[in-house]
Write an enzyme that holds these catalytic residues in place. Structure first.
Site, PDB file in Angstrom:
ATOM      1  N   CYS A 105      -1.273   6.441 -16.508  1.00 57.82           N
ATOM      2  CA  CYS A 105      -0.184   6.682 -15.557  1.00 57.82           C
ATOM      3  C   CYS A 105       0.356   5.364 -14.999  1.00 57.82           C
ATOM      4  O   CYS A 105      -0.315   4.323 -15.042  1.00 57.82           O
ATOM      5  CB  CYS A 105      -0.638   7.616 -14.432  1.00 57.82           C
ATOM      6  SG  CYS A 105      -1.392   6.834 -13.011  1.00 57.82           S
ATOM      7  N   CYS A 140      -1.775   3.580 -12.401  1.00 59.90           N
ATOM      8  CA  CYS A 140      -2.949   2.912 -12.990  1.00 59.90           C
ATOM      9  C   CYS A 140      -2.522   1.583 -13.628  1.00 59.90           C
ATOM     10  O   CYS A 140      -3.256   0.591 -13.559  1.00 59.90           O
ATOM     11  CB  CYS A 140      -3.631   3.815 -14.015  1.00 59.90           C
ATOM     12  SG  CYS A 140      -4.631   5.129 -13.268  1.00 59.90           S
ATOM     13  N   ASP A 154       7.299   0.746  -1.926  1.00 60.05           N
ATOM     14  CA  ASP A 154       7.977   1.698  -2.809  1.00 60.05           C
ATOM     15  C   ASP A 154       9.219   1.024  -3.394  1.00 60.05           C
ATOM     16  O   ASP A 154       9.962   0.328  -2.695  1.00 60.05           O
ATOM     17  CB  ASP A 154       8.374   2.965  -2.040  1.00 60.05           C
ATOM     18  CG  ASP A 154       8.735   4.102  -2.976  1.00 60.05           C
ATOM     19  OD1 ASP A 154       7.979   5.097  -3.030  1.00 60.05           O
ATOM     20  OD2 ASP A 154       9.778   4.007  -3.671  1.00 60.05           O
ATOM     21  N   HIS A 188      -8.408   7.068 -10.446  1.00 56.17           N
ATOM     22  CA  HIS A 188      -7.324   8.029 -10.683  1.00 56.17           C
ATOM     23  C   HIS A 188      -7.741   9.441 -10.269  1.00 56.17           C
ATOM     24  O   HIS A 188      -8.730   9.978 -10.761  1.00 56.17           O
ATOM     25  CB  HIS A 188      -6.906   8.027 -12.160  1.00 56.17           C
ATOM     26  CG  HIS A 188      -5.794   8.991 -12.450  1.00 56.17           C
ATOM     27  ND1 HIS A 188      -4.482   8.600 -12.511  1.00 56.17           N
ATOM     28  CD2 HIS A 188      -5.801  10.336 -12.621  1.00 56.17           C
ATOM     29  CE1 HIS A 188      -3.720   9.656 -12.728  1.00 56.17           C
ATOM     30  NE2 HIS A 188      -4.501  10.722 -12.810  1.00 56.17           N
ATOM     31  N   ASN A 194       2.867  14.219  -1.606  1.00 54.96           N
ATOM     32  CA  ASN A 194       3.455  15.335  -2.331  1.00 54.96           C
ATOM     33  C   ASN A 194       2.454  15.826  -3.372  1.00 54.96           C
ATOM     34  O   ASN A 194       1.773  15.016  -4.017  1.00 54.96           O
ATOM     35  CB  ASN A 194       4.757  14.902  -3.012  1.00 54.96           C
ATOM     36  CG  ASN A 194       5.833  14.526  -2.007  1.00 54.96           C
ATOM     37  OD1 ASN A 194       5.956  15.151  -0.964  1.00 54.96           O
ATOM     38  ND2 ASN A 194       6.614  13.501  -2.315  1.00 54.96           N
ATOM     39  N   GLY A 211       7.139  18.372  -5.021  1.00 59.05           N
ATOM     40  CA  GLY A 211       8.021  17.253  -5.368  1.00 59.05           C
ATOM     41  C   GLY A 211       7.283  16.012  -5.842  1.00 59.05           C
ATOM     42  O   GLY A 211       7.819  14.905  -5.764  1.00 59.05           O
ATOM     43  N   HIS A 226      -0.577  10.566  -9.752  1.00 55.61           N
ATOM     44  CA  HIS A 226      -1.724   9.768  -9.280  1.00 55.61           C
ATOM     45  C   HIS A 226      -1.602   9.837  -7.762  1.00 55.61           C
ATOM     46  O   HIS A 226      -0.580   9.376  -7.218  1.00 55.61           O
ATOM     47  CB  HIS A 226      -1.607   8.325  -9.797  1.00 55.61           C
ATOM     48  CG  HIS A 226      -2.730   7.399  -9.389  1.00 55.61           C
ATOM     49  ND1 HIS A 226      -3.413   6.614 -10.307  1.00 55.61           N
ATOM     50  CD2 HIS A 226      -3.269   7.112  -8.193  1.00 55.61           C
ATOM     51  CE1 HIS A 226      -4.318   5.884  -9.666  1.00 55.61           C
ATOM     52  NE2 HIS A 226      -4.249   6.166  -8.383  1.00 55.61           N
ATOM     53  N   HIS A 234      -0.950   9.599  -4.092  1.00 58.80           N
ATOM     54  CA  HIS A 234      -0.430   8.494  -3.291  1.00 58.80           C
ATOM     55  C   HIS A 234       0.043   9.044  -1.964  1.00 58.80           C
ATOM     56  O   HIS A 234       0.559  10.166  -1.887  1.00 58.80           O
ATOM     57  CB  HIS A 234       0.714   7.769  -4.005  1.00 58.80           C
ATOM     58  CG  HIS A 234       1.789   8.665  -4.524  1.00 58.80           C
ATOM     59  ND1 HIS A 234       1.652   9.394  -5.688  1.00 58.80           N
ATOM     60  CD2 HIS A 234       3.018   8.973  -4.038  1.00 58.80           C
ATOM     61  CE1 HIS A 234       2.745  10.101  -5.893  1.00 58.80           C
ATOM     62  NE2 HIS A 234       3.593   9.870  -4.900  1.00 58.80           N
ATOM     63  N   HIS A 249       2.739   8.268   0.979  1.00 59.96           N
ATOM     64  CA  HIS A 249       3.908   7.525   1.429  1.00 59.96           C
ATOM     65  C   HIS A 249       3.703   7.230   2.910  1.00 59.96           C
ATOM     66  O   HIS A 249       3.468   8.159   3.701  1.00 59.96           O
ATOM     67  CB  HIS A 249       5.182   8.366   1.296  1.00 59.96           C
ATOM     68  CG  HIS A 249       5.537   8.771  -0.094  1.00 59.96           C
ATOM     69  ND1 HIS A 249       6.504   8.131  -0.834  1.00 59.96           N
ATOM     70  CD2 HIS A 249       5.060   9.775  -0.891  1.00 59.96           C
ATOM     71  CE1 HIS A 249       6.621   8.734  -2.017  1.00 59.96           C
ATOM     72  NE2 HIS A 249       5.754   9.728  -2.072  1.00 59.96           N
TER      73      HIS A 249
HETATM   74  P1  AMP Z   1       6.384  11.163  -5.491  1.00 56.41           P
HETATM   75  O1  AMP Z   1       7.725  11.816  -5.678  1.00 56.41           O
HETATM   76  O2  AMP Z   1       5.682  11.603  -4.224  1.00 56.41           O
HETATM   77  O3  AMP Z   1       5.508  11.310  -6.706  1.00 56.41           O
HETATM   78  O4  AMP Z   1       6.672   9.633  -5.250  1.00 56.41           O
HETATM   79  C1  AMP Z   1       6.665   8.686  -6.264  1.00 56.41           C
HETATM   80  C2  AMP Z   1       7.175   7.417  -5.659  1.00 56.41           C
HETATM   81  O5  AMP Z   1       6.844   6.329  -6.501  1.00 56.41           O
HETATM   82  C3  AMP Z   1       8.699   7.380  -5.462  1.00 56.41           C
HETATM   83  O6  AMP Z   1       8.996   7.174  -4.077  1.00 56.41           O
HETATM   84  C4  AMP Z   1       9.143   6.194  -6.321  1.00 56.41           C
HETATM   85  O7  AMP Z   1      10.201   5.470  -5.749  1.00 56.41           O
HETATM   86  C5  AMP Z   1       7.869   5.377  -6.417  1.00 56.41           C
HETATM   87  N1  AMP Z   1       7.740   4.508  -7.582  1.00 56.41           N
HETATM   88  C6  AMP Z   1       7.870   4.864  -8.872  1.00 56.41           C
HETATM   89  N2  AMP Z   1       7.646   3.803  -9.682  1.00 56.41           N
HETATM   90  C7  AMP Z   1       7.360   2.755  -8.868  1.00 56.41           C
HETATM   91  C8  AMP Z   1       7.030   1.382  -9.082  1.00 56.41           C
HETATM   92  N3  AMP Z   1       6.953   0.869 -10.320  1.00 56.41           N
HETATM   93  N4  AMP Z   1       6.819   0.591  -8.010  1.00 56.41           N
HETATM   94  C9  AMP Z   1       6.892   1.103  -6.770  1.00 56.41           C
HETATM   95  N5  AMP Z   1       7.184   2.389  -6.494  1.00 56.41           N
HETATM   96  C10 AMP Z   1       7.411   3.209  -7.527  1.00 56.41           C
END
Ligand code: AMP
Length: 108
Positions: free
Chosen positions: A2, A5, A28, A44, A82, A88, A93, A95, A97
């Protein structure tokens, strides 16, 4: 593997806010607030559904440090994780926010 990772393995660049042996906090790429940090465990787990209480507990302390470093502890902030399609979740993986640095709009 992913995308988060790959970020942990430094195969994809990131703007790191805080890192230790078990967790990483980074900006982000598409910020939704003045402060928008993602906080992830280095192990993970697909989502909150499968994370262990031990790692979740340790992550609490790490998130509190990130809030302090980004100077939102006292002004206030929002933590969101989420989960799954209806939640959403785009990156599978777990996370958190961390959003702050300004007055946030209400979603609930
Ligand atoms: P979610 O919709 O909760 O899965 O959030 C995924 C988040 O990852 C989104 O806010 C994206 O902007 C962020 N994201 C995706 N790729 C990257 C990256 N390479 N570096 C930093 N943030 C990322």
């Amino acid at each position: 593997m992913c995308i988060f990772c790959k970020i942990i393995r430094k195969e994809i660049p990131n703007k790191t806010i805080l890192e230790d042996d078990n967790f990483l906090a980074f900006e982000d790429i598409n910020p939704q607030a003045k402060v928008h940090i993602l906080i992830i465990p280095k192990t993970h787990f697909d989502s909150f559904n499968t994370i262990t209480p031990k790692i979740m507990g340790e992550m609490t302390t790490f998130i509190q440090k990130v809030a302090s470093i980004t100077e939102v502890s006292h002004s206030g902030y929002r933590l969101i994780t989420n989960i799954g399609d209806n939640g959403g979740q785009e990156v599978k993986h777990i996370h958190f926010h961390l959003l702050g640095g300004e007055k946030l709009g209400g979603i609930l």
